[in-house]
Design an enzyme around this catalytic site. Structure first.
Site, short mmCIF file in Angstrom:
data_model
loop_
_atom_site.label_atom_id
_atom_site.label_comp_id
_atom_site.label_asym_id
_atom_site.label_seq_id
_atom_site.Cartn_x
_atom_site.Cartn_y
_atom_site.Cartn_z
N CYS A 73 -6.31 15.20 -19.84
CA CYS A 73 -7.64 15.39 -19.26
C CYS A 73 -7.97 16.87 -19.25
O CYS A 73 -7.18 17.70 -18.78
CB CYS A 73 -7.68 14.83 -17.83
SG CYS A 73 -9.26 15.08 -16.99
N CYS A 82 -5.19 14.78 -9.93
CA CYS A 82 -3.87 14.75 -10.58
C CYS A 82 -3.11 16.06 -10.35
O CYS A 82 -3.69 17.13 -10.35
CB CYS A 82 -4.02 14.51 -12.08
SG CYS A 82 -4.65 12.89 -12.51
N GLN A 287 -5.61 -2.06 -1.33
CA GLN A 287 -4.82 -1.12 -2.11
C GLN A 287 -5.58 -0.74 -3.38
O GLN A 287 -6.11 -1.60 -4.08
CB GLN A 287 -3.47 -1.74 -2.48
CG GLN A 287 -2.51 -1.89 -1.31
CD GLN A 287 -1.86 -0.57 -0.89
OE1 GLN A 287 -2.16 0.49 -1.45
NE2 GLN A 287 -1.00 -0.63 0.10
N TYR A 317 -0.93 -3.29 12.07
CA TYR A 317 -1.77 -2.51 11.16
C TYR A 317 -2.00 -3.37 9.91
O TYR A 317 -1.73 -2.97 8.79
CB TYR A 317 -1.12 -1.16 10.81
CG TYR A 317 -0.63 -0.41 12.03
CD1 TYR A 317 -1.49 0.38 12.78
CD2 TYR A 317 0.69 -0.52 12.45
CE1 TYR A 317 -1.05 1.05 13.91
CE2 TYR A 317 1.15 0.15 13.57
CZ TYR A 317 0.27 0.93 14.31
OH TYR A 317 0.72 1.58 15.44
N GLU A 338 -5.09 -5.35 13.88
CA GLU A 338 -5.75 -4.30 13.11
C GLU A 338 -6.92 -3.77 13.94
O GLU A 338 -7.66 -4.53 14.55
CB GLU A 338 -6.25 -4.86 11.78
CG GLU A 338 -7.20 -3.98 11.01
CD GLU A 338 -6.61 -2.63 10.65
OE1 GLU A 338 -7.27 -1.60 10.90
OE2 GLU A 338 -5.48 -2.61 10.13
N ASP A 383 2.81 -1.49 8.73
CA ASP A 383 2.17 -0.85 7.58
C ASP A 383 1.10 0.10 8.12
O ASP A 383 -0.10 -0.11 7.95
CB ASP A 383 1.56 -1.90 6.66
CG ASP A 383 1.07 -1.31 5.34
OD1 ASP A 383 1.28 -0.10 5.12
OD2 ASP A 383 0.46 -2.04 4.54
N CYS A 410 2.91 4.97 3.51
CA CYS A 410 2.19 5.67 2.44
C CYS A 410 2.37 7.18 2.56
O CYS A 410 1.81 7.93 1.75
CB CYS A 410 0.70 5.30 2.46
SG CYS A 410 -0.13 5.70 4.00
#
Length: 454
Positions: A73, A82, A287, A317, A338, A383, A410
């Site tokens: 790129c 990136c 996701q 969550y 949630e 999560d 994450c």
């Protein structure tokens, strides 16, 4: 002696998650983000306090030996997305693995590591992208794309982004051309004036369906019917299911739904994950790598498959209930909690869609909601968002004393903070797996299984 504001050259000698290059000069640890170990860089010292400092990358004088891949790129290094494009994909995986393990091993090194799993595809994997209207430079022409790295204002063209399907670029160009031809102004983040804010595009991985949403303020009453006519005839690979117009007068630089009008088609489509269908609207949490999510959830399910038979499971969550519904067929009952009401509504709707009747979804803060649930858990799935589990909520969760806890993270730096708390409540870290959901970027998902020491 080093001074703030001065420019220096040095080699990045080590690295910390997610993108922190470390330099040691004059007994000082200097963090320069968006660098790689082994690079010779030029940087400006922006902050110095005692033996710690931060620097701002100016340019890379010499590449690192690990930069052995082909950059694909022309915006690499300019775009803020990136980081690892100059590395081969296998080298990225190795770097991510070592970064995560170096964090976890600081608090526990007695566990089974099941390796790092790659994304099924490394290009065009993102199913959602939020592009921003702005100008390419101050007072320049209208632009639509992604933020320039390190800049709050400048927007760079992203029509050739390789993280998304090529349909995104065709749509982006058509929308930008239309808005330019019609002299529509973009929203200015400082003055809070202007019209165009964002372009949101979502795409399914299995059926190539598309949702397009133009986000503006309410300052202009513009008719987008001609834009719709131009979009529906584009030679896309995918099929446009809906074109929408969302208004947002919030001063925050995020997409807030303050009213959405369907200009064409409908405001949803269905995505499939491991045989289950999920209704996706423009603002559904899901996701961003659908095929990678299948790897993530299949790995998570495999960690606890021998423990869930006919058990009561808390999915905390729970988002739109993806994990809960994957576990439901063999569980007695799954209770999801949630805080976002819209996500809970989607979870309930998706459970009906998949004919699952042993899932209960509750809208509320985890800490405040647990005491109102009559049935105690026998297994807990966590999560949490990027910051991890709130310490008070984690203490309350651990008080249940369940035999097993599955933690999907994450952000590894949040996970290690919680590992220490979980271990102090007499739990053992049993297994760890890493799933690369975001090729070419610094982000990664980590799965950890804990068992109660009896």
């Amino acid at each position: 002696m080093m001074k703030k504001g001065e420019i220096y050259e040095a080699v990045v000698d080590s690295y910390e998650f997610p993108n922190k290059g470390i330099i040691h000069m004059e007994d000082t640890k200097i963090i320069v983000k968006n660098t790689l170990p082994g690079q010779l860089i030029r940087f400006r010292l922006t902050k110095k306090r005692h033996d710690k400092a931060t620097g701002l990358l100016i340019d890379i004088i010499k590449k690192s030996e690990i930069e052995n891949g082909n950059v694909f790129c022309e915006k690499f290094g300019i775009c803020g997305s990136c980081l690892y494009q100059s590395m081969k994909y296998e080298e990225q995986l190795e770097l991510k693995k070592n970064l995560v393990l170096s964090l976890i091993n600081k608090v526990d090194n007695n566990y089974i590591f099941d390796g790092i799993k790659h994304s099924p595809i490394s290009y065009g994997y993102r199913n959602k992208m939020e592009f921003t209207f702005g100008d390419e430079y101050k007072d320049g022409p209208l632009s639509l794309g992604l933020h320039k790295r390190g800049s709050f204002y400048d927007i760079i063209d992203a029509s050739d982004c390789k993280l998304v399907n090529k349909d995104y670029g065709m749509i982006l160009k058509e929308v930008l051309n239309y808005c330019t031809e019609n002299n529509l102004s973009h929203y200015h983040r400082m003055s809070h004036e202007g019209y165009l804010r964002h372009l949101l595009i979502r795409r399914t991985s299995k059926t190539n369906e598309l949702l397009i949403d133009i986000v503006t303020t309410t300052t202009v009453n513009h008719d987008f019917s001609q834009l719709v006519n131009r979009l529906v005839v584009l030679p896309l690979e995918g099929n446009i299911q809906g074109i929408l117009h969302t208004v947002n007068d919030s001063v925050a630089d995020t997409i807030t739904d303050q009213g959405t009008t369907v200009l064409y088609g409908k405001d949803y489509f269905y995505e499939e994950i491991l045989g289950l269908k999920f209704k996706i609207t423009p603002f559904s949490f899901f996701q961003t790598n659908s095929l990678g999510a299948e790897v993530l959830y299949e790995t998570a399910r495999s960690y606890i498959k021998e423990y869930i038979d006919n058990k009561v499971i808390y999915d905390l969550y729970s988002g739109t209930g993806t994990i809960a519904q994957l576990l439901a067929p063999v569980a007695n009952k799954v209770i999801g909690v949630e805080i976002i009401p819209e996500a809970v509504a989607s979870a309930k709707e998706n459970a009906k869609l998949n004919n699952i009747d042993n899932c209960e979804f509750i809208a509320g803060d985890v800490l405040k909601t647990l005491d109102s649930i009559d049935t105690n858990p026998e297994l807990i799935v966590l999560d949490p968002p990027r910051e991890g589990v709130h310490p008070k909520a984690l203490d309350r969760i651990l008080d249940y004393g369940v035999d097993n806890i599955l933690y999907i993270s994450c952000k590894p730096t949040s996970l290690i903070k919680d590992i220490e708390i979980i271990k102090n409540k007499n739990y053992k870290l049993e297994r760890v797996s890493i799933v690369d959901m975001f090729p070419w970027t610094a982000h990664v998902e980590t799965i950890a299984l804990f068992s109660k020491i009896r």
